[in-house]
Design a protein around this motif. Structure first.
Motif, PDB file in Angstrom:
ATOM      1  N   PRO A 114       0.815  -1.228   0.000  1.00  0.00           N
ATOM      2  CA  PRO A 114       0.000   0.000   0.000  1.00  0.00           C
ATOM      3  C   PRO A 114       0.841   1.268   0.000  1.00  0.00           C
ATOM      4  N   LEU A 115       2.045   1.219   0.594  1.00  0.00           N
ATOM      5  CA  LEU A 115       2.929   2.392   0.581  1.00  0.00           C
ATOM      6  C   LEU A 115       3.400   2.690  -0.839  1.00  0.00           C
ATOM      7  N   TYR A 116       3.766   1.624  -1.551  1.00  0.00           N
ATOM      8  CA  TYR A 116       4.179   1.802  -2.940  1.00  0.00           C
ATOM      9  C   TYR A 116       3.009   2.317  -3.791  1.00  0.00           C
ATOM     10  N   LEU A 117       1.834   1.755  -3.539  1.00  0.00           N
ATOM     11  CA  LEU A 117       0.662   2.143  -4.328  1.00  0.00           C
ATOM     12  C   LEU A 117       0.322   3.614  -4.111  1.00  0.00           C
ATOM     13  N   ARG A 118       0.420   4.067  -2.864  1.00  0.00           N
ATOM     14  CA  ARG A 118       0.144   5.473  -2.577  1.00  0.00           C
ATOM     15  C   ARG A 118       1.120   6.385  -3.315  1.00  0.00           C
ATOM     16  N   GLU A 171      15.065   4.016  -6.971  1.00  0.00           N
ATOM     17  CA  GLU A 171      15.530   4.938  -5.928  1.00  0.00           C
ATOM     18  C   GLU A 171      14.497   6.020  -5.650  1.00  0.00           C
ATOM     19  N   GLU A 172      13.921   6.586  -6.711  1.00  0.00           N
ATOM     20  CA  GLU A 172      12.920   7.646  -6.533  1.00  0.00           C
ATOM     21  C   GLU A 172      11.666   7.110  -5.845  1.00  0.00           C
ATOM     22  N   LEU A 173      11.222   5.939  -6.275  1.00  0.00           N
ATOM     23  CA  LEU A 173      10.011   5.371  -5.687  1.00  0.00           C
ATOM     24  C   LEU A 173      10.254   4.944  -4.251  1.00  0.00           C
ATOM     25  N   ALA A 174      11.435   4.399  -3.966  1.00  0.00           N
ATOM     26  CA  ALA A 174      11.755   3.991  -2.598  1.00  0.00           C
ATOM     27  C   ALA A 174      11.754   5.195  -1.665  1.00  0.00           C
ATOM     28  N   THR A 175      12.321   6.298  -2.126  1.00  0.00           N
ATOM     29  CA  THR A 175      12.333   7.523  -1.312  1.00  0.00           C
ATOM     30  C   THR A 175      10.913   8.006  -1.043  1.00  0.00           C
ATOM     31  N   ALA A 176      10.080   7.979  -2.064  1.00  0.00           N
ATOM     32  CA  ALA A 176       8.694   8.435  -1.910  1.00  0.00           C
ATOM     33  C   ALA A 176       7.909   7.531  -0.968  1.00  0.00           C
ATOM     34  N   ALA A 206      16.847  -1.313  -2.318  1.00  0.00           N
ATOM     35  CA  ALA A 206      17.088  -2.755  -2.413  1.00  0.00           C
ATOM     36  C   ALA A 206      15.869  -3.541  -1.939  1.00  0.00           C
ATOM     37  N   LYS A 207      15.260  -3.065  -0.864  1.00  0.00           N
ATOM     38  CA  LYS A 207      14.058  -3.730  -0.341  1.00  0.00           C
ATOM     39  C   LYS A 207      12.909  -3.608  -1.339  1.00  0.00           C
ATOM     40  N   LEU A 208      12.784  -2.438  -1.963  1.00  0.00           N
ATOM     41  CA  LEU A 208      11.733  -2.245  -2.963  1.00  0.00           C
ATOM     42  C   LEU A 208      11.907  -3.210  -4.133  1.00  0.00           C
ATOM     43  N   GLN A 225      -0.603  -3.600 -11.281  1.00  0.00           N
ATOM     44  CA  GLN A 225      -0.075  -4.826 -10.682  1.00  0.00           C
ATOM     45  C   GLN A 225      -0.347  -4.890  -9.185  1.00  0.00           C
ATOM     46  N   ILE A 226      -0.015  -3.807  -8.492  1.00  0.00           N
ATOM     47  CA  ILE A 226      -0.175  -3.794  -7.034  1.00  0.00           C
ATOM     48  C   ILE A 226      -1.648  -3.794  -6.659  1.00  0.00           C
ATOM     49  N   SER A 227      -2.448  -3.032  -7.385  1.00  0.00           N
ATOM     50  CA  SER A 227      -3.893  -3.014  -7.122  1.00  0.00           C
ATOM     51  C   SER A 227      -4.492  -4.401  -7.283  1.00  0.00           C
TER      52      SER A 227
END
Length: 264
Positions: free
Chosen positions: A25-29, A45-50, A56-58, A83-85
């Motif tokens: 849900p964090l990625y989806l947001r 990197e950009e998405l992980a920061t957001a 690496a975890k992302l 995909q996530i939805s």
């Protein structure tokens, strides 16, 4: 559109770790915000920061979805949203009932993000007869006597409990007996449920207490770092710099130059 009872998300059967599910849900947001700004692609990197995680975890999380991105390009934002939805079951219609329409329940009912995230508030339910029929967020409040029929008629599998603590377990038992298999609990109490029923607890007071703990610890560290040790101060070279008081405590004479006890 399919209802919540007919199709279940496949995350468990596909072996996606619970920790990864909790981050989806964090990625989806974050991705939804990018999509709304018409951003076509995003790097890990950009998405992980957001999302507030490390890249690496992302990348590891996305590998469970079969999504690896394109080197030099990144991830396709719209495709990841889909995909996530899909993985979270948000491409379906999930009818939800909210039980307990006090201040918190009413605030939840008025939350505008349910519909855009795959949830439909099917009914608002309260035990107070005076509340019955009153409109909240465009829906008439129904009495708890109707709980079972509401769940059956609307094919509800997700219930939200926003009652006082004393009433929460009884409401939970009725929801489960009527066929609800997932519960979001806002009541300040621990619910007992049978195997196969998932409960997520949201307790604002506990979260505030945890923050208070961290604030107290930070204040303590600041106080400690600001204080000068009374007995001995370690020099940068590692040698002990003794104060007169420390010298007397170590066995020196009144003038601090002759040890009271000589080493053997």
């Amino acid at each position: 559109m399919a209802t919540g009872r007919t199709h279940r998300p496949a995350t468990r059967s596909r072996g996606i770790p619970e920790a990864t599910v909790a981050r989806l849900p964090l990625y989806l947001r974050a991705l939804t915000a990018l999509s709304e700004r018409s951003v076509p692609t995003v790097s890990s990197e950009e998405l992980a920061t957001a999302a507030g995680v490390n890249s690496a975890k992302l990348r590891k999380d996305f590998s469970y979805l079969g999504s690896y991105g394109t080197r030099g390009v990144g991830y396709d934002v719209e495709y990841l949203v889909y995909q996530i939805s899909r993985e979270l079951g948000l491409t379906q219609d999930w009818p939800v009932v909210i039980v307990g329409i006090g201040n918190l329940g009413a605030a939840l009912a008025n939350y505008g993000g349910f519909a855009s995230r795959g949830f439909r508030v099917a009914a608002l339910i309260d035990a107070d007869p005076a509340m019955a029929g009153k409109p909240v967020a465009g829906l008439p409040v129904r009495h708890t006597d109707e709980l079972e029929s509401i769940i059956t008629d609307n094919d509800v599998s997700i219930g939200v409990i926003a009652t006082p603590a004393g009433a929460a377990q009884q409401v939970c038992d009725r929801l489960v007996a009527a066929g609800v298999t997932s519960i979001l609990n806002f009541a300040p109490t621990v619910l007992s449920v049978p195997e196969g029923v998932d409960v997520r607890k949201v307790d604002l007071s506990i979260e505030l207490q945890i923050l208070a703990f961290h604030e107290q610890r930070k204040a303590g560290e600041e106080t400690t770092s600001a204080q000068e040790p009374a007995a001995a101060v370690q020099s940068r070279s590692g040698a002990a710099v003794r104060t007169p008081a420390a010298g007397r405590a170590a066995g020196k004479g009144p003038d601090g130059d002759v040890p009271a006890v000589m080493p053997a």
